[in-house]
Design an enzyme around this catalytic site. Structure first.
Site, PDB file in Angstrom:
ATOM      1  CD1 TRP A 351       0.785  -0.491   3.029  1.00 51.37           C
ATOM      2  CD2 TRP A 351      -0.680   1.100   3.558  1.00 51.37           C
ATOM      3  NE1 TRP A 351       1.094  -0.059   4.293  1.00 51.37           N
ATOM      4  CE2 TRP A 351       0.210   0.907   4.651  1.00 51.37           C
ATOM      5  CE3 TRP A 351      -1.683   2.048   3.668  1.00 51.37           C
ATOM      6  CZ2 TRP A 351       0.114   1.645   5.826  1.00 51.37           C
ATOM      7  CZ3 TRP A 351      -1.784   2.780   4.852  1.00 51.37           C
ATOM      8  CH2 TRP A 351      -0.891   2.584   5.910  1.00 51.37           C
ATOM      9  CG  ASP A 352       4.786   0.746   1.513  1.00 51.56           C
ATOM     10  OD1 ASP A 352       3.831   0.072   1.950  1.00 51.56           O
ATOM     11  OD2 ASP A 352       5.935   0.653   1.968  1.00 51.56           O
ATOM     12  CD  GLU A 494       2.071  -3.774   9.039  1.00 47.09           C
ATOM     13  OE1 GLU A 494       1.730  -3.866   7.840  1.00 47.09           O
ATOM     14  OE2 GLU A 494       3.262  -3.656   9.403  1.00 47.09           O
ATOM     15  CE  LYS A 607       5.640  -1.895  11.708  1.00 46.69           C
ATOM     16  NZ  LYS A 607       5.531  -3.074  10.816  1.00 46.69           N
ATOM     17  CD  GLN A 608       2.504   1.316   9.760  1.00 44.70           C
ATOM     18  OE1 GLN A 608       3.600   0.810   9.832  1.00 44.70           O
ATOM     19  NE2 GLN A 608       1.744   1.196   8.691  1.00 44.70           N
TER      20      GLN A 608
END
Length: 775
Positions: A351-352, A494, A607-608
């Protein structure tokens, strides 16, 4: 921590290694990698070292080593290596004495150079200069030039150079050995074929020497997976030897070679190399540099006037790598998470691309953006196969994509669990499903910014409708709440596996379905024939009523009394632990020195960016109070253990008026690859983070957004920046923005049509130029 990275203040185009440390080879191999989107080459030195990773990749040449492994980009036979001996002593910078050492990557020209003086253990003094490029002008061509000069007496020199197929991907050998040829006593050629995907690779190389051929003894060697030539010669004191090595790489996967016999490809490769040899290294390098200027630097430039010169270097570094890694030549391919700079993530696409890299191309090189989205269209068959295998309808895009026909390519097993000692299962390929709406989001963003109606009608509509069809089939009815839920997923965070109603997933699924409903109803009025064609293909007459029913009943997590949007059904009830020491550690992932993933899964640790990414992408859905409340709640709990995270937080902080915090996050993000950690980039550069550098600059400090198809420009500069000049394309208009502390000047450079935009709540229309006061 002392490093050898040097960013000279006098230029914004040079990345320099100022002294040699063999422990830091991986860092420089990645950040100084060369490429042109067709091929990528790590910046390994000509001489060999113990810790090197000697990688060369060609986009799209995926191969599967065996049934237990997933497909990956294979490491091609090496063309860079040259074994150099002086008086029987091998060139080795861990031995002898080095002085005047410098290795530089010129971002503007794509040239990698290295120079030093070396005194051998035996006492001979020499100077060396190496130069290398991968041509941006001719996709198949690369060049090397080596200069050796004796500084103390007569020396004997031996050089071994050719093509070395004894390369692996961390031990996996992807090629069967093919034929080797020597043409006209000079042109070496070797063919190889991938073991599973049966892709032929043809590599051809030739050497030219500056001294008369009569003074050189040579012998051709053909060994297992190798073809090379030994050269022997003598240099007098003060005499200089120049060696030019020019090479080409062709594969049967190349569009130009589709359907061609191998012998034809081999002949084409040899002919191209002969033409390159006539031009020579210097002319080829000049042509490549000119192509960099024409294709990259001249288009939508960004100029930052800052008290910190590294800011401009960071932008140039990001743009350089975005073009090195992106296969603009072929829409059957996409961008790997490590680009073409290393074996990390096996060359797979995530998806980056849609969320972090596609925006750069959408707003500056829309033709490249279109090709990246066409890759997704070509991958619909694999997306259908994945959905069907999971018991769903429509298009469920793979979490990791490789070749367009491969479908899901995420490995099943990953790192060791520190508690159980067993391999950790990688659940992303099974249940991280927001990728499907991310692809639809990328399609919509591209169409809104570019206005590409042809793409929309031939491919875009179908992607959005097909992904909405998946989401409708994915929803699960809950009797207790009388709502449709999305259970058992992983969101962008994640560290939270098997959660129900992840906010990002549910919101984006709803948006995807609503977008499809809007398309259906619009086409029903404006293009009924096209709707009939799509309906026949996707069974829309049945699906459309389902969309209407289910989207109205889809559970959407709402802000609580503190205005915090629950990341999922259970996140806010999990344990909270102090994270400051982990967040301040310069190494990523130190949390897992103390906890395993199951333990982290039960803590309020992110995580993000997850909820904050949702707010960043869909800002129109949330009030300023909700944005700020969620920032204050989630930012302290976010580890930024993914390189994707910092850019989102920086741009969102700028939106919230936290400009200096935004700038601090910007600098932290630019340090992921360019900073003092000398192991951060060993497996390759962080592709999405580099796209994020552009996002932070243009979307964050430049204030650009497309909101429901309308252009918004709300700039806000950090104190360190006196001026920001950048350009974007909007519906074929090239808009140049000049931002200072006091004003925004928008210039419509090509004036295809008047452009309307909003800034600070006011609407403006720019025909030629408009000035907006920022006071």
């Amino acid at each position: 921590m002392k490093t050898s990275i040097k960013l000279p203040e006098e230029t914004s185009w040079i990345i320099e290694e100022s002294f040699f440390n063999p422990e830091w080879l991986g860092k420089y191999e990645s950040i100084m990698c060369l490429g042109n989107g067709y091929m990528g080459q790590r910046a390994t030195t000509e001489e060999q070292y113990l810790n090197e990773v000697r990688d060369t990749f060609v986009a799209g040449t995926f191969n599967k080593f065996d049934a237990k492994e997933v497909t990956e980009l294979p490491n091609l036979p090496d063309l860079v290596q040259m074994k150099i001996k002086v008086n029987q002593e091998s060139l080795d910078l861990t031995q002898g004495v080095i002085s005047d050492y410098s290795r530089q990557l010129n971002l503007k020209t794509g040239e990698l150079s290295r120079s030093f003086n070396w005194q051998t253990p035996g006492g001979a003094d020499l100077s060396f200069h190496f130069s290398r490029f991968v041509s941006m002008d001719q996709l198949h061509v690369m060049g090397q030039k080596v200069t050796v000069k004796s500084l103390s007496g007569k020396i004997d020199v031996e050089i071994v150079s050719g093509i070395d197929g004894q390369q692996t991907n961390s031990g996996s050998q992807h090629f069967s050995e093919g034929e080797k040829h020597l043409f006209e006593s000079r042109f070496m050629q070797m063919t190889s074929q991938t073991t599973q995907s049966a892709i032929d690779v043809v590599q051809t190389t030739v050497h030219q020497f500056s001294i008369p051929v009569e003074r050189i003894k040579s012998r051709i060697e053909m060994r297992r997976r190798q073809i090379y030539t030994n050269y022997w010669l003598t240099l007098d004191e003060g005499e200089e030897l120049r060696i030019e090595k020019l090479s080409t790489i062709h594969t049967s996967r190349d569009l130009e070679h589709e359907g061609r016999a191998l012998k034809v490809i081999e002949a084409t490769a040899l002919s191209e190399l002969k033409g390159a040899e006539k031009k020579g290294f210097d002319q080829l390098l000049r042509a490549s540099a000119a192509a960099w200027e024409r294709k990259v630097w001249r288009i939508a430039p960004i100029i930052i006037t800052s008290s910190n010169p590294q800011d401009q270097v960071a932008l140039n570094f990001a743009k350089y790598h975005l073009h090195v890694m992106t296969p603009a030549h072929d829409n059957r391919m996409n961008i790997g998470a490590k680009g073409l700079s290393g074996e990390g993530y096996k060359g797979h696409t995530f998806w980056d691309t849609e969320i972090f890299m596609l925006p750069y191309f959408t707003y500056t090189h829309p033709e490249i953006a279109r090709g990246l989205l066409e890759f997704r269209y070509h991958g619909l068959h694999g997306a259908h196969r994945k959905a069907e295998g999971n018991g769903y309808e429509g298009a469920q895009f793979p979490w990791e994509s490789a070749w367009i026909e491969d479908g899901e390519t995420t490995p099943v097993w990953g790192a060791a669990d520190i508690v159980t000692g067993k391999a950790t299962k990688i659940w992303s390929g099974f249940i991280e499903q927001h990728i499907t709406s991310d692809v639809a989001y990328g399609v919509n963003q591209y169409v809104e910014a570019v206005g590409d109606q042809h793409f929309l009608e031939t491919k875009g509509y179908e992607i959005i409708l097909d992904t909405a069809k998946f989401w409708a089939s994915r929803l699960e009815w809950d009797d207790e709440t009388q709502k449709y839920h999305i259970n058992e997923v992983i969101g962008p965070d994640e560290y939270k596996e098997h959660v129900d109603n992840n906010a990002f997933t549910n919101y984006t699924a709803k948006w995807n379905i609503q977008k499809a409903i809007g398309i259906y109803e619009e086409l029903e009025v404006s293009q009924p024939a096209l709707l009939a064609q799509l309906s026949q293909k996707l069974d829309l007459e049945r699906v459309y009523p389902e969309w209407l029913d289910k989207v109205a009943k889809l559970f959407i997590p709402q802000p609580n009394q503190e205005l915090v949007i629950p990341q999922d059904d259970t996140y806010l009830s999990k344990k909270i632990i102090p994270l400051t020491s982990y967040k301040q550690d310069e190494q990523v992932g130190t949390l897992f020195h103390d906890y395993n993933l199951e333990q982290v899964n039960n803590m309020q640790i992110t995580k993000q960016a997850d909820v904050l990414l949702l707010i960043y992408l869909f800002e129109n859905l949330f009030s300023e109070e909700v944005k700020r409340a969620n920032w204050q709640y989630y930012e302290p709990k976010t580890m930024h253990d993914s390189s994707l995270s910092l850019s989102t937080h920086s741009a969102l902080a700028a939106d919230l008026g936290e400009i200096e915090l935004s700038y601090d996050l910007f600098k932290e993000a630019t340090n992921i690859d360019m900073g003092p950690s000398m192991t951060s980039s060993d497996e390759g550069i962080h592709a999405a983070s580099l796209g994020g550098i552009w996002l932070m600059t243009v979307f964050g400090f430049g204030g650009v957004r497309a909101l429901d198809g309308q252009l918004r420009i709300n700039p806000h500069l950090p104190k360190a920046w006196q001026e920001l000049r950048y350009s974007i394309f909007w519906h074929q208009n090239e808009l140049e923005m000049l931002v200072t502390a006091d004003q925004l000047i928008v210039t419509n450079k090509n004036q295809v049509s008047p452009v309307t935009f909003t800034s600070r709540g006011m609407e403006y229309t720019v025909v030629d130029s408009v000035t907006v006061s920022l006071n």
